[in-house]
Write a protein that holds these residues in place. Structure first.
Motif, mmCIF file in Angstrom:
data_model
loop_
_atom_site.group_PDB
_atom_site.id
_atom_site.type_symbol
_atom_site.label_atom_id
_atom_site.label_comp_id
_atom_site.label_asym_id
_atom_site.label_seq_id
_atom_site.Cartn_x
_atom_site.Cartn_y
_atom_site.Cartn_z
ATOM 1 N N GLY A 209 0.832 -1.200 0.000
ATOM 2 C CA GLY A 209 0.000 0.000 0.000
ATOM 3 C C GLY A 209 0.864 1.247 0.000
ATOM 4 N N LYS A 210 0.722 2.063 1.056
ATOM 5 C CA LYS A 210 1.520 3.282 1.176
ATOM 6 C C LYS A 210 2.871 3.037 1.848
ATOM 7 N N PHE A 211 3.099 1.801 2.303
ATOM 8 C CA PHE A 211 4.358 1.447 2.956
ATOM 9 C C PHE A 211 5.315 0.789 1.960
ATOM 10 N N TYR B 120 23.334 -4.797 8.740
ATOM 11 C CA TYR B 120 21.954 -5.157 8.404
ATOM 12 C C TYR B 120 21.072 -3.960 8.715
ATOM 13 N N ARG B 121 20.301 -3.519 7.717
ATOM 14 C CA ARG B 121 19.402 -2.383 7.898
ATOM 15 C C ARG B 121 17.997 -2.769 7.459
ATOM 16 N N ILE B 122 17.018 -2.412 8.290
ATOM 17 C CA ILE B 122 15.621 -2.568 7.924
ATOM 18 C C ILE B 122 14.981 -1.192 7.973
ATOM 19 N N GLN B 123 14.211 -0.858 6.933
ATOM 20 C CA GLN B 123 13.667 0.492 6.794
ATOM 21 C C GLN B 123 12.244 0.444 6.280
ATOM 22 N N ALA B 124 11.431 1.355 6.801
ATOM 23 C CA ALA B 124 10.057 1.500 6.327
ATOM 24 C C ALA B 124 9.833 2.945 5.892
ATOM 25 N N ASP B 125 9.244 3.129 4.710
ATOM 26 C CA ASP B 125 8.835 4.440 4.214
ATOM 27 C C ASP B 125 7.308 4.461 4.127
ATOM 28 N N TYR B 126 6.713 5.549 4.585
ATOM 29 C CA TYR B 126 5.257 5.704 4.496
ATOM 30 C C TYR B 126 4.948 6.983 3.722
ATOM 31 N N THR B 127 4.322 6.851 2.559
ATOM 32 C CA THR B 127 3.955 8.005 1.733
ATOM 33 C C THR B 127 2.582 8.504 2.165
#
Length: 247
Positions: free
Chosen positions: A119-121, A154-161
């Protein structure tokens, strides 16, 4: 559900780092400014370059200047990989101590990154390996030769538009990255650092974006018992150049 898994992993990773903390912690404030360029050759191949300057704020003093170059290849809609090289010029890690010379570091890097859009993520996970060659030095001068070590990140990332209009967008970024050293001389500081980052990303158009964020870096020093706790303001300019047209 997968996004809640991301938040849980973010929390547990940070807790594991805090549990390792000691009393000898040096608090620092730093400003990072960078220009990040993506030169796209086609739908799969691209060349990424980055220029990053890091400046202590209290007191005002140069920290590090970084140049990175990497070639990247999109395997499919979810996976991409990259191979690159980085040059670091370290002025000082302690702003109260200003040496008369800079210490160079040469670094190879390889990564594989997984992405999924919900979705937006947008969820990203990056697995990166680095080969670090740091010039030997005393407090008075540079020495011949270098020390070598591996580092895994190790990188975990979340983007929310949360806003998008034509070619413009505004999104929120949240990430956590943990790093580990591996070498014969890294017995006391296998854990290197943990970085928590949050930012607002503004896409001005398809090719240009600005990002302003806060990064907390909790890093073990070479002694193995001392730490840096760094509050970092990061300003980034992202610039995309396409050398092809979509068919």
């Amino acid at each position: 559900m997968k996004f809640y898994y991301f938040l849980l992993l973010l929390f547990l990773t940070n807790i594991s780092v805090i549990a390792q903390s000691e009393k000898n912690i040096d608090k620092q404030s730093i400003l990072w400014t960078r220009y990040y360029n993506q030169l796209l050759f086609d739908e799969k191949w691209s060349l990424h370059s980055e220029f990053d300057n890091r400046l202590f704020l209290k007191p005002l003093q140069e920290n590090v200047f970084v140049i990175r170059v990497q070639g990247r290849y999109k395997i499919n809609g979810h996976l991409e990989t990259g191979v690159g090289f980085a040059y670091f010029s370290v002025d000082t890690q302690i702003p109260e101590v200003n040496l008369d010379f800079n210490i160079p570091e040469y670094r190879g890097q390889q990564d594989i990154t997984w992405k999924e859009i919900l979705g937006k993520f947008t969820i990203n996970q990056r697995f990166q390996l680095e080969e670090r060659f740091i010039q030997k030095a005393t407090k008075e001068k540079l020495l011949s030769g270098s020390t070598f070590s591996w580092r895994f990140r190790y990188r975990i990332q979340a983007d929310y538009t949360f806003w998008k209009k034509e070619n413009q967008l505004l999104k929120f970024v949240l990430s956590n990255e943990i790093m580990f050293n591996f070498s014969k001389n890294r017995i006391k500081n296998t854990f290197d650092q943990n970085r928590i980052y949050t930012a607002i990303h503004y896409g001005m158009n398809k090719n240009l974006a600005l990002e302003l964020g806060y990064l907390n870096s909790f890093q073990r020093r070479a002694s193995g018992v001392d730490f840096f706790d760094r509050d970092i303001i990061r300003l980034s300019i992202f610039h995309k150049i396409k050398r092809f047209k979509k068919v």
